[in-house]
Enzyme design. Structure first.
Site, PDB file in Angstrom:
ATOM      1  N   SER A 219       0.841  -1.191   0.000  1.00  0.00           N
ATOM      2  CA  SER A 219       0.000   0.000   0.000  1.00  0.00           C
ATOM      3  C   SER A 219       0.885   1.254   0.000  1.00  0.00           C
ATOM      4  CB  SER A 219      -0.955  -0.037   1.197  1.00  0.00           C
ATOM      5  OG  SER A 219      -1.907   1.004   1.119  1.00  0.00           O
TER       6      SER A 219
ATOM      7  N   ASP B 237     -10.159  -2.377  -6.145  1.00  0.00           N
ATOM      8  CA  ASP B 237      -9.308  -1.387  -5.502  1.00  0.00           C
ATOM      9  C   ASP B 237      -9.271  -0.147  -6.381  1.00  0.00           C
ATOM     10  OD1 ASP B 237      -7.434   0.071  -4.145  1.00  0.00           O
ATOM     11  OD2 ASP B 237      -5.771  -1.309  -4.461  1.00  0.00           O
TER      12      ASP B 237
ATOM     13  N   HIS C 204      -8.366  -4.082  -1.602  1.00  0.00           N
ATOM     14  CA  HIS C 204      -7.103  -3.482  -1.187  1.00  0.00           C
ATOM     15  C   HIS C 204      -6.576  -4.188   0.065  1.00  0.00           C
ATOM     16  CE1 HIS C 204      -4.177  -0.203  -1.237  1.00  0.00           C
ATOM     17  NE2 HIS C 204      -4.299  -0.133   0.075  1.00  0.00           N
TER      18      HIS C 204
END
Length: 467
Positions: free
Chosen positions: A297, A399, A429
């Protein structure tokens, strides 16, 4: 589509995260100093997530320990050392399978042959089988990995692995992987239960030493604190490699010159420039010439920044970044992509929360969704993309950041950089790193796919089939 459980957990996750982000933003606005006055900062928020204690014994095949590497800031790392540093993965698996065949009687585990020297001192087990234990006296016999008994003192009396004498004969050298956790720059830590589990999995599957970086969080420390921490760890790794080489050469030199001193289980190189601590696990087992960066991320943004700085020539030898892995990177931009429009209210992270996270990270005068740290497609970023190492990008179907990550990968491929994309259907995600989803088959498959790709670039020439 994601399961009902994932959808429900996503609603709870977004509610809690939005509340935390708004609370920090409000506190930041009320803070005259702007929240960035202290360089020390914080690297974790214990009140929000549970931490996993470091365990320097190979209880599950990986030993861990924490190190603070910068006295000025709170920068720290957690080292994940797989037990394959002593044996090849094939030897480890054969040894474990042979032990399992002996049943549940713990005394029968001693029937496993000791590979660090001759054995004697026969004892009898409960079923009358003769059991042999390894000799405890010093011996200079080496196993096939060039490791003597003196060097292979795996554990102390309490089962803790202390590492090797850096001037001795070391065992197997493993590539080094720097891992940057996720959390939107404002939460998460390198020692959380979820990150600990993920790094252990990667260390075993990829057969690498993982250094999980505990970088400083926003809003206590604004940009570029976290990005500078990532680069600082890479420089620290280069220093460790140079100290290890220096200690080996000093150990083989007779007469005057610098000397080696041991204190509290750590080796120090003392010379005219002062004393520097040598990390024994890395000195014995780390191969910084095969370095991989992995970012999760927002950690993907940090990893990409560190790689860019490294290829600009700002990195010390012998560290060489041979590849990077970007797992659903936290990219965004002023001009929205198709996924940012369609999935603006996607699972776990929606666009409003992403913008809020960037407001907490970037200084007010620098805030822009086209900031070089946020948008990888702007022209102001350097160096030229053709200098970038091979880059694997992992994306999830549901996502909102998916399309921008894919677009970045396409730009890399245009300049002949190996930049494949792994897209996982019905995934969200952080599907492979979030605490609730870590043990799903999809998370396991993702880690295995990463390992297959990474091993193309960390295999030693002539040993491509050793994995």
């Amino acid at each position: 589509m994601p399961s009902i459980g994932v959808k429900l957990y996503s609603v709870f996750f977004k509610f809690m995260l939005k509340h935390r982000l708004q609370s920090r933003l409000q506190a930041l606005e009320n803070d005259i100093g702007g929240g960035g006055g202290s360089s020390f900062g914080v690297t974790s928020r214990p009140q929000e997530e549970t931490s996993a204690a470091a365990n320097p014994s190979f209880t599950d095949g990986v030993a861990t320990k924490d190190i603070h590497i910068d006295p000025i800031t709170s920068l720290s790392i957690r080292i994940f050392l797989p037990d394959t540093c002593f044996h090849s993965p094939e030897a480890i698996s054969k040894s474990r399978s042979s032990v399992m065949n002996f049943g549940s009687d713990p005394t029968q585990i001693l029937l496993r042959r000791n590979s660090y020297g001759p054995s004697n001192n026969s004892v009898s087990s409960s079923n009358g089988v003769s059991v042999k234990r390894a000799q405890n006296h010093d011996s200079f016999r080496r196993n096939s990995y060039g490791c003597s008994i003196d060097d292979a003192s795996l554990k102390s009396e309490n089962g803790v692995y202390g590492g090797y004498n850096p001037i001795g004969n070391n065992c197997r050298k493993l590539p080094v992987m720097l891992q940057f956790h996720g959390g939107g720059f404002v939460s998460g830590s390198n020692d959380s239960v979820a990150n600990d589990f993920f790094c252990r999995r990667i260390a075993k599957l990829c057969d690498v030493i993982v250094l999980a970086v505990g970088y400083r969080l926003a809003p206590e420390n604004k940009y570029p604190a976290a990005f500078e921490d990532g680069l600082k760890v890479l420089h620290w790794l280069a220093k460790q490699a140079n100290l290890a080489d220096c200690s080996k050469s000093l150990g083989s030199t007779l007469g005057g010159g610098p000397d080696l001193r041991k204190s509290d289980g750590h080796w120090h190189v003392a010379d005219a420039f002062g004393a520097s601590m040598l990390e024994p696990w890395l000195a014995a087992h780390g191969d910084p010439s095969r370095c991989v960066l992995l970012g999760v991320s927002c950690g993907g943004n940090i990893a990409d920044h560190v790689v860019r700085k490294s290829v600009e020539g700002k990195l010390l030898d012998p560290v060489k970044v041979v590849a990077q892995v970007l797992m659903y990177p936290f990219f965004i931009g002023n001009v929205p992509t198709h996924s940012e429009i369609k999935l603006a209210n996607s699972y776990f992270f929606d666009k409003a929360m992403c913008i809020l996270a960037w407001k907490l990270l970037l200084p007010e005068e620098e805030f822009s969704l086209d900031h070089p740290a946020a948008n990888p497609l702007i022209m102001e970023r350097g160096p030229p993309l053709k200098q970038m190492p091979p880059t694997l990008t992992v994306v999830a179907e549901h996502d909102l950041m998916r399309d921008r990550a894919i677009a970045y990968s396409e730009e890399l491929r245009k300049v002949n950089v190996d930049a494949p994309v792994l897209e996982y259907k019905d995934a969200v995600h952080e599907f492979a790193t979030l605490d609730m989803l870590l043990k799903t088959p999809q998370a396991q498959a993702c880690a295995e796919d990463i390992a297959i790709w990474v091993k193309k670039y960390i295999s030693l020439r002539g040993h491509e089939f050793s994995y």
